[in-house]
Every structure is written in C-alpha cells, then in structure tokens.
Design an enzyme around this catalytic site. Structure first.
Site, mmCIF file in Angstrom:
data_model
loop_
_atom_site.group_PDB
_atom_site.id
_atom_site.type_symbol
_atom_site.label_atom_id
_atom_site.label_comp_id
_atom_site.label_asym_id
_atom_site.label_seq_id
_atom_site.Cartn_x
_atom_site.Cartn_y
_atom_site.Cartn_z
ATOM 1 N N CYS A 102 -6.059 1.802 6.075
ATOM 2 C CA CYS A 102 -6.794 0.391 6.316
ATOM 3 C C CYS A 102 -6.338 -0.040 7.806
ATOM 4 C CB CYS A 102 -6.517 -0.549 5.192
ATOM 5 S SG CYS A 102 -4.774 -1.142 5.345
ATOM 6 N N HIS A 133 0.856 -1.271 0.040
ATOM 7 C CA HIS A 133 0.047 0.100 0.047
ATOM 8 C C HIS A 133 0.939 1.176 0.021
ATOM 9 C CE1 HIS A 133 -3.708 -2.138 1.905
ATOM 10 N NE2 HIS A 133 -3.424 -2.854 0.909
ATOM 11 N N GLU A 187 0.931 4.010 1.799
ATOM 12 C CA GLU A 187 1.247 4.178 3.263
ATOM 13 C C GLU A 187 2.613 3.453 3.682
ATOM 14 O OE1 GLU A 187 -1.784 3.644 2.073
ATOM 15 O OE2 GLU A 187 -3.105 3.921 3.775
#
Length: 149
Positions: free
Chosen positions: A86, A56, A58
C-alpha cells in the site's frame, strides 16, 4: 548449477507467512526480507492482533530486517510480499532504500501503483510472482469472512 534461491523460492516463504496470518484471522499477507539468499526478516499482518493499522506485514518485516542489520537502510536487500504494498508501506520502503521489491498479487484498489505511491528510484520492482496462489489465499479469506458475518 542453477540457483535454487530464486524469486519463486522466497515468495513461497512469504506465502507461508500469509498462511499464518490467515490462520490467525488476519488479512493473509506475508513478507520476507532477504540479503545474500538469507532471510533476515519475516512477518505477516498483525493489525488485528496488535490493534494497529500500521502493523502490515511489510512494516513488520522492514523492522525485523533493520534490527538484524543494525541500521535503517536495506541496501542489497529484497522484500518478497504476497500482496502489492500500500502507499504507507511504499513510503517506508522508499525511506529504507531497499534494493528490490517482489510482490505476488496486485492490489487494484489500494496498491501503491494505483494510489500514486512511489518507491525509491533505485528500487527494482518485480510483480506477479506466485500471483495466483497469493490471490487465491486472499479470496478464500474474504469468502470465509463474509460467510461468518
């Protein structure tokens, strides 16, 4: 004199990363990590390219920022991300002890707020920065994907 390096400025940088993801067929999420008005990590989703569910935006930005700083803690840093993190990313942000998280669009299905994830108690959270732009990019991506199938 007003500081031009505000949350909107850096969210625009995260949106540029999301656009790169979009162009590469990835879910268009982008992120930047900032310290003292300097971007020290930038990334976008790479889950398709790397065939890695943990890739991801992030996670990639956290790794880049940690490498830049030479340490695992992101004290004094801010993550700007176009979509609410998430639970997995929230966990990584928790352990990084990042000082601030700013996100654009809420993720009403998988966001950490919905699924009960937590950030570090000292982490400040700001939501809704350029929310419409981030949401529109995601909607455009998924409409395009449905039309291809």
């Amino acid at each position: 004199m007003e500081n031009p390096f505000d949350d909107t400025y850096f969210m625009k940088k995260a949106l540029q990363e999301a656009e790169i993801a979009f162009e590469n067929g990835e879910v268009p999420v982008g992120a930047v990590v900032v310290v003292n008005n300097r971007i020290i990590g930038r990334a976008h989703n790479l889950t398709e390219r790397l065939k890695d569910v943990t890739a991801h935006a992030e996670m990639q930005a956290i790794t880049a920022a940690s490498n830049f700083l030479g340490g695992k803690y992101l004290h004094g840093c801010t993550l700007y991300v176009t979509l609410e993190p998430c639970q997995m990313c929230a966990g990584a942000l928790y352990w990084s002890q990042i000082s601030k998280v700013v996100y654009g669009a809420a993720d009403l299905e998988r966001g950490f707020n919905v699924v009960g994830g937590h950030l570090h108690p000292k982490t400040e959270v700001v939501s809704g920065i350029l929310e419409n732009e981030a949401s529109e990019l995601l909607k455009r991506f998924f409409i395009q994907r449905r039309n291809l199938n």
